[in-house]
Design a protein around this motif. Structure first.
Motif, PDB file in Angstrom:
ATOM      1  N   GLN A 323       0.843  -1.185   0.000  1.00  0.00           N
ATOM      2  CA  GLN A 323       0.000   0.000   0.000  1.00  0.00           C
ATOM      3  C   GLN A 323       0.893   1.255   0.000  1.00  0.00           C
ATOM      4  OE1 GLN A 323      -3.408  -0.054  -0.195  1.00  0.00           O
ATOM      5  NE2 GLN A 323      -3.152  -2.273  -0.449  1.00  0.00           N
ATOM      6  N   LEU A 324       0.283   2.409  -0.322  1.00  0.00           N
ATOM      7  CA  LEU A 324       1.042   3.660  -0.383  1.00  0.00           C
ATOM      8  C   LEU A 324       1.710   3.968   0.956  1.00  0.00           C
ATOM      9  CD1 LEU A 324       1.945   6.256  -1.801  1.00  0.00           C
ATOM     10  CD2 LEU A 324      -0.262   7.284  -1.184  1.00  0.00           C
ATOM     11  N   TRP A 325       0.975   3.768   2.061  1.00  0.00           N
ATOM     12  CA  TRP A 325       1.534   4.084   3.373  1.00  0.00           C
ATOM     13  C   TRP A 325       2.708   3.178   3.717  1.00  0.00           C
ATOM     14  CZ3 TRP A 325       1.691   0.519   7.312  1.00  0.00           C
ATOM     15  CH2 TRP A 325       0.880  -0.622   7.182  1.00  0.00           C
ATOM     16  N   GLU A 326       2.707   1.959   3.185  1.00  0.00           N
ATOM     17  CA  GLU A 326       3.829   1.063   3.434  1.00  0.00           C
ATOM     18  C   GLU A 326       5.079   1.529   2.691  1.00  0.00           C
ATOM     19  OE1 GLU A 326       2.380  -3.373   4.123  1.00  0.00           O
ATOM     20  OE2 GLU A 326       1.484  -2.525   2.289  1.00  0.00           O
ATOM     21  N   TYR A 327       4.884   2.048   1.476  1.00  0.00           N
ATOM     22  CA  TYR A 327       6.015   2.591   0.736  1.00  0.00           C
ATOM     23  C   TYR A 327       6.647   3.783   1.472  1.00  0.00           C
ATOM     24  CZ  TYR A 327       5.392  -0.109  -3.590  1.00  0.00           C
ATOM     25  OH  TYR A 327       5.346  -1.118  -4.521  1.00  0.00           O
ATOM     26  N   LEU A 328       5.783   4.596   2.106  1.00  0.00           N
ATOM     27  CA  LEU A 328       6.248   5.846   2.712  1.00  0.00           C
ATOM     28  C   LEU A 328       6.797   5.673   4.116  1.00  0.00           C
ATOM     29  CD1 LEU A 328       3.439   8.315   1.548  1.00  0.00           C
ATOM     30  CD2 LEU A 328       5.739   8.085   0.610  1.00  0.00           C
ATOM     31  N   PHE A 329       6.159   4.833   4.934  1.00  0.00           N
ATOM     32  CA  PHE A 329       6.468   4.823   6.361  1.00  0.00           C
ATOM     33  C   PHE A 329       7.009   3.498   6.899  1.00  0.00           C
ATOM     34  CE2 PHE A 329       2.890   7.831   5.726  1.00  0.00           C
ATOM     35  CZ  PHE A 329       3.575   9.005   5.996  1.00  0.00           C
ATOM     36  N   THR A 330       7.336   2.551   6.034  1.00  0.00           N
ATOM     37  CA  THR A 330       7.900   1.281   6.502  1.00  0.00           C
ATOM     38  C   THR A 330       9.112   0.909   5.662  1.00  0.00           C
ATOM     39  OG1 THR A 330       6.646  -0.209   5.024  1.00  0.00           O
ATOM     40  CG2 THR A 330       5.545   0.522   7.052  1.00  0.00           C
ATOM     41  N   ILE A 331       9.824  -0.133   6.131  1.00  0.00           N
ATOM     42  CA  ILE A 331      10.996  -0.609   5.395  1.00  0.00           C
ATOM     43  C   ILE A 331      10.680  -1.891   4.621  1.00  0.00           C
ATOM     44  CG2 ILE A 331      12.598   0.411   7.063  1.00  0.00           C
ATOM     45  CD1 ILE A 331      12.973  -2.375   8.262  1.00  0.00           C
ATOM     46  N   ARG A 332       9.401  -2.247   4.582  1.00  0.00           N
ATOM     47  CA  ARG A 332       9.013  -3.494   3.914  1.00  0.00           C
ATOM     48  C   ARG A 332       9.383  -3.531   2.432  1.00  0.00           C
ATOM     49  NH1 ARG A 332       2.924  -3.829   6.526  1.00  0.00           N
ATOM     50  NH2 ARG A 332       3.599  -4.041   8.714  1.00  0.00           N
ATOM     51  N   PRO A 333       9.173  -2.454   1.676  1.00  0.00           N
ATOM     52  CA  PRO A 333       9.533  -2.514   0.241  1.00  0.00           C
ATOM     53  C   PRO A 333      11.036  -2.652   0.011  1.00  0.00           C
ATOM     54  CG  PRO A 333       7.936  -0.779   0.644  1.00  0.00           C
ATOM     55  CD  PRO A 333       8.419  -1.219   1.988  1.00  0.00           C
ATOM     56  N   GLY A 334      11.846  -2.369   1.038  1.00  0.00           N
ATOM     57  CA  GLY A 334      13.295  -2.525   0.904  1.00  0.00           C
ATOM     58  C   GLY A 334      13.961  -1.493   0.031  1.00  0.00           C
ATOM     59  N   ILE A 335      13.409  -0.268  -0.004  1.00  0.00           N
ATOM     60  CA  ILE A 335      13.972   0.806  -0.832  1.00  0.00           C
ATOM     61  C   ILE A 335      15.051   1.538  -0.040  1.00  0.00           C
ATOM     62  CG2 ILE A 335      13.471   2.940  -2.080  1.00  0.00           C
ATOM     63  CD1 ILE A 335      10.608   1.923  -2.403  1.00  0.00           C
ATOM     64  N   GLY A 336      16.231   1.607  -0.588  1.00  0.00           N
ATOM     65  CA  GLY A 336      17.319   2.293   0.100  1.00  0.00           C
ATOM     66  C   GLY A 336      18.488   1.375   0.343  1.00  0.00           C
ATOM     67  N   TRP A 337      19.681   1.965   0.467  1.00  0.00           N
ATOM     68  CA  TRP A 337      20.895   1.166   0.584  1.00  0.00           C
ATOM     69  C   TRP A 337      21.219   0.758   2.024  1.00  0.00           C
ATOM     70  CZ3 TRP A 337      26.230   2.741   1.914  1.00  0.00           C
ATOM     71  CH2 TRP A 337      26.289   3.970   2.579  1.00  0.00           C
ATOM     72  N   VAL A 338      20.510   1.323   3.012  1.00  0.00           N
ATOM     73  CA  VAL A 338      20.712   0.950   4.415  1.00  0.00           C
ATOM     74  C   VAL A 338      19.415   0.363   4.954  1.00  0.00           C
ATOM     75  CG1 VAL A 338      21.379   1.721   6.721  1.00  0.00           C
ATOM     76  CG2 VAL A 338      22.431   2.769   4.701  1.00  0.00           C
ATOM     77  N   ASN A 339      19.254  -0.933   4.830  1.00  0.00           N
ATOM     78  CA  ASN A 339      18.093  -1.649   5.387  1.00  0.00           C
ATOM     79  C   ASN A 339      16.748  -1.099   4.917  1.00  0.00           C
ATOM     80  OD1 ASN A 339      19.824  -3.341   6.864  1.00  0.00           O
ATOM     81  ND2 ASN A 339      19.898  -1.868   8.570  1.00  0.00           N
ATOM     82  N   GLY A 340      16.675  -0.596   3.698  1.00  0.00           N
ATOM     83  CA  GLY A 340      15.409  -0.142   3.141  1.00  0.00           C
ATOM     84  C   GLY A 340      14.814   1.071   3.816  1.00  0.00           C
ATOM     85  N   THR A 341      15.669   1.969   4.337  1.00  0.00           N
ATOM     86  CA  THR A 341      15.197   3.125   5.116  1.00  0.00           C
ATOM     87  C   THR A 341      15.070   4.400   4.283  1.00  0.00           C
ATOM     88  OG1 THR A 341      17.483   3.601   5.755  1.00  0.00           O
ATOM     89  CG2 THR A 341      16.156   2.253   7.269  1.00  0.00           C
ATOM     90  N   ALA A 342      15.161   4.332   2.970  1.00  0.00           N
ATOM     91  CA  ALA A 342      15.150   5.546   2.141  1.00  0.00           C
ATOM     92  C   ALA A 342      13.866   6.343   2.306  1.00  0.00           C
ATOM     93  CB  ALA A 342      15.354   5.178   0.677  1.00  0.00           C
ATOM     94  N   SER A 343      12.721   5.647   2.332  1.00  0.00           N
ATOM     95  CA  SER A 343      11.442   6.361   2.431  1.00  0.00           C
ATOM     96  C   SER A 343      11.271   7.042   3.781  1.00  0.00           C
ATOM     97  CB  SER A 343      10.283   5.397   2.182  1.00  0.00           C
ATOM     98  OG  SER A 343      10.302   4.914   0.853  1.00  0.00           O
ATOM     99  N   ILE A 344      11.560   6.315   4.860  1.00  0.00           N
ATOM    100  CA  ILE A 344      11.393   6.881   6.198  1.00  0.00           C
ATOM    101  C   ILE A 344      12.333   8.067   6.397  1.00  0.00           C
ATOM    102  CG2 ILE A 344      11.632   6.416   8.665  1.00  0.00           C
ATOM    103  CD1 ILE A 344      10.836   3.549   8.112  1.00  0.00           C
ATOM    104  N   THR A 345      13.609   7.893   6.030  1.00  0.00           N
ATOM    105  CA  THR A 345      14.557   9.011   6.176  1.00  0.00           C
ATOM    106  C   THR A 345      14.177  10.178   5.283  1.00  0.00           C
ATOM    107  OG1 THR A 345      15.992   7.965   4.520  1.00  0.00           O
ATOM    108  CG2 THR A 345      16.485   7.540   6.855  1.00  0.00           C
ATOM    109  N   GLY A 346      13.600   9.880   4.122  1.00  0.00           N
ATOM    110  CA  GLY A 346      13.164  10.950   3.215  1.00  0.00           C
ATOM    111  C   GLY A 346      12.058  11.793   3.814  1.00  0.00           C
ATOM    112  N   VAL A 347      11.079  11.132   4.470  1.00  0.00           N
ATOM    113  CA  VAL A 347       9.983  11.870   5.116  1.00  0.00           C
ATOM    114  C   VAL A 347      10.521  12.755   6.240  1.00  0.00           C
ATOM    115  CG1 VAL A 347       7.898  11.635   6.517  1.00  0.00           C
ATOM    116  CG2 VAL A 347       8.228  10.171   4.512  1.00  0.00           C
ATOM    117  N   ILE A 348      11.419  12.181   7.058  1.00  0.00           N
ATOM    118  CA  ILE A 348      12.000  12.960   8.163  1.00  0.00           C
ATOM    119  C   ILE A 348      12.807  14.139   7.620  1.00  0.00           C
ATOM    120  CG2 ILE A 348      13.570  12.879  10.134  1.00  0.00           C
ATOM    121  CD1 ILE A 348      12.874   9.908  10.418  1.00  0.00           C
TER     122      ILE A 348
END
Length: 671
Positions: A323-348
């Motif tokens: 879901q959209l919220w999972e892409y934005l606020f979780t590491i489940r999609p695995g986006i990012g080079w450090v444990n899939g944290t690109a989305s969460i760090t991007g929001v912060i």
């Protein structure tokens, strides 16, 4: 010729018609329901501080003695003040000063048969002082009265007649040109010339010439952003349009964060100011560039985040894995080079960047909430850390300026803790200026105009505030544009209010340089590092603008010394020329101030000292006419003119625009 006369006559009639319409409109806005202006309404409209002048003007405007002013009476009086001859205006002025003159007849219909005695003149001058917010002792008021009375009373009859006042005023031709009541200017219609289309300042040749370094830098900066954006988009064309936009903005963010870091390296920038780099890059405008890059980061980050959100929304609808919220606020999609944290760090990061920009706005910084700006800006530490985690390639942009920045901080900490630094003396000067006398460490070297950061742990352990080094002064020194003072041929130093502080050390340095002496009390001389062939300075004009009389007090002692050093020189041959302006004082061509300004001029010539500051330099009332000031500077032909300014941003724009017209180089102090 007949056609030309008809055209001119038509233009005058049109102007008179506009003036009549404008005054009628203004009259209706201040008159009561009875369509008459009473004394209280007149005082409000005239914007006078002293009831004396309001009552005198009202009595002369009220030609029928009805205790109110009609539209016809106002038009007739204003026609005299705005369009009348010099004699008409002088006759009106004489009746204002002739306090015993109680005639309520039409002032233009009768000749002035009264006279002004010393007591009347003293009463008028006392009201003039209050109107101009000038405070002088009674003895000085007596001296002013005597100086003006003795000069005007040609026949020593003990009173001043109209003809004698007229003869005295003829000695002040610049006053007679525009003699009026300043508050009556709002009754003049707006100038049609102001409405005509003019070439925008940013398109003039003078603007491009005087801002060449800044404009070149901005052009290269913009071009580099465009190139990086296009390259990043082309490399990521496989991800679709929104993914391409996000990647393009991301690459631009790498560049802008790098530039922002470089602009934070104060010590490096101070060192570069002494090299050839200053002639190529706009190092003196690092604060402005910091702001521009900061806003660019905000825009790129918003577009970057928005493009990713749209792309995530599309992905959540097409593949259905998350879901959209999972892409934005979780590491489940695995986006990012450090444990899939690109989305969460991007929001912060987006939240922190928006917070920093909002809290750094002028409204926050200037409204007594400096701590909000200060502490929110310290979140840059978290921003750098999160960016390294967020983007796999950011460390490549960060490592060099980051290491240099860390070294600068370590050096600053070491400098602030070495040398047995301690405060010798603290003084609270007039106008709430804080003066610190600090023992200079042996390793501490500075140049005129430099500033240091002072930390007082008892007040705020983590806050550092800039203090200008006004003599031989901690984390610094840090360079400012005024370091170029001795590379100028003709320097114009302009300080508004507390903005005078950077020029205190410069003026002292000039004198000690000319004497080839060291600074008193600390035996330090930066002049030793300047070779004679590097000393190009031939003339200095020092302009200080203050709102009130008290603001001059704290700096007068130094200015007095500077005047004494040049006491034996002819005025036209002086290396340093000073100009003082007091904006709360009414200008010389205002009827509410002309008598006072004449008396101040006469007493200054007699005592060779200004009554307001005690200096030999006469304090001028009102604001400088920059066109005339710079025209005089240009006519002196002392060489290339460099204008250094420290004060309010609003005045900086006015002065900078005038400098561009005259082809002068303009430098603004920024801390």
């Amino acid at each position: 010729k007949g056609n030309d006369f008809s055209c001119l006559n038509g233009t005058l009639l049109e102007e008179d018609s506009r003036w009549l319409e404008w005054v009628t409109k203004q009259f209706e806005s201040i008159a009561g329901d009875d369509k008459e202006i009473d004394l209280d309404e007149f005082k409000t409209a005239l914007k006078v501080k002293e009831s004396f002048f309001a009552e005198r003007f009202f009595a002369l405007f009220d030609s029928d003695g009805s205790s109110s002013i009609s539209l016809d009476e106002l038009l007739e009086a204003l026609d005299l003040l705005i369009h009348g001859s010099e004699t008409d205006k002088l006759r009106f002025l004489f009746q204002v000063y002739d306090v015993d003159e109680r005639d309520v007849l039409m002032y233009r219909a009768i000749p002035c048969s009264g006279s002004i005695d010393p007591d009347e003149l003293r009463t008028v001058l006392k009201s003039c002082l209050r109107e101009s917010a000038i405070s002088l002792p009674e003895e000085k008021l007596d001296d002013l009265t005597l100086a003006l009375f003795e000069s005007a009373d040609k026949d020593n009859s003990g009173s001043i007649t109209f003809e004698e006042l007229k003869a005295e005023l003829e000695n002040f031709p610049e006053v007679m040109e525009n003699l009026t009541i300043s508050a009556a200017n709002w009754l003049k219609p707006p100038d049609l010339e102001q409405k005509k289309c003019k070439t925008p300042r940013y398109l003039t040749r003078a603007y491009w010439h005087n801002n060449s370094r800044k404009l070149l830098f901005l052009c290269l900066y913009a071009l580099l952003n465009v190139l990086l954006f296009i390259i990043a988009m082309l490399k990521n064309a496989h991800g679709g349009p929104w993914f391409m936009v996000a990647k393009g903005c991301g690459q631009c963010l790498n560049l802008n964060c790098f530039v922002l870091q470089v602009l934070m390296l104060r010590r490096c920038l101070t060192w570069l100011r002494a090299t050839w780099v200053l002639r190529v890059l706009p190092l003196d405008q690092n604060i402005l560039l910091h702001q521009i890059v900061g806003y660019a980061i905000l825009i790129f980050s918003i577009v970057h985040t928005g493009a990713h959100v749209i792309n995530f929304a599309r992905m959540s609808q097409t593949d259905g894995m998350y879901q959209l919220w999972e892409y934005l606020f979780t590491i489940r999609p695995g986006i990012g080079w450090v444990n899939g944290t690109a989305s969460i760090t991007g929001v912060i990061l987006q939240v922190l960047i928006c917070l920093m920009v909002v809290c750094s706005s002028t409204f926050v910084r200037r409204s007594g909430h400096f701590e909000v700006f200060y502490w929110s800006h310290l979140s840059y530490i978290w921003v750098w850390a999160l960016l390294i985690v967020h983007c796999a390639n950011f460390w490549k942009w960060f490592v060099v300026p980051g290491v240099v920045f860390l070294i600068e901080k370590l050096v600053g900490i070491a400098v602030s803790r070495m040398g047995g630094l301690y405060i010798v003396e603290v003084n609270i000067l007039p106008s709430k200026v804080t003066h610190l006398v600090i023992k200079r460490p042996p390793f501490f070297h500075f140049k005129p105009g430099d500033y240091v950061y002072i930390n007082i742990p008892v007040i705020a352990k983590y806050e550092w505030h800039p203090f200008t080094i006004s003599s031989c002064y901690v984390d610094g020194p840090f360079g400012t544009p005024t370091r170029q003072i001795f590379a100028s041929e003709h320097a114009v130093l302009i300080g508004a209010g507390i903005g005078i502080t950077p020029f205190a050390s410069i003026l002292q340095s000039i004198i000690y340089r000319m004497r080839k002496q060291n600074y008193p009390n600390c035996n330090y001389s930066w002049c030793e590092t300047i070779k004679d062939n590097e000393m190009k300075l031939r003339k200095v004009d020092f302009i200080w603008i203050n709102r009130d009389q008290k603001s001059f007090e704290w700096f007068v002692s130094l200015l007095t010394k500077l005047e004494m050093d040049q006491a034996d020189e002819e005025p036209e041959g002086r290396f340093l020329e000073m100009h003082m302006y007091m904006t709360s004082a009414l200008s010389k061509n205002d009827m509410k101030a002309i008598g006072l300004q004449m008396a101040l001029d006469l007493l200054a010539k007699k005592e060779k000292r200004d009554s307001i500051t005690g200096l030999r330099t006469r304090t001028q009332p009102g604001r400088p006419d920059w066109a005339k000031v710079f025209q005089k500077v240009s006519e002196e032909k002392k060489g290339k003119v460099h204008v250094f300014y420290c004060g309010s941003p609003a005045l900086a724009k006015v002065i900078k625009a005038q400098c561009e017209q005259f082809g002068f180089n303009f430098y603004k102090e920024n801390f």
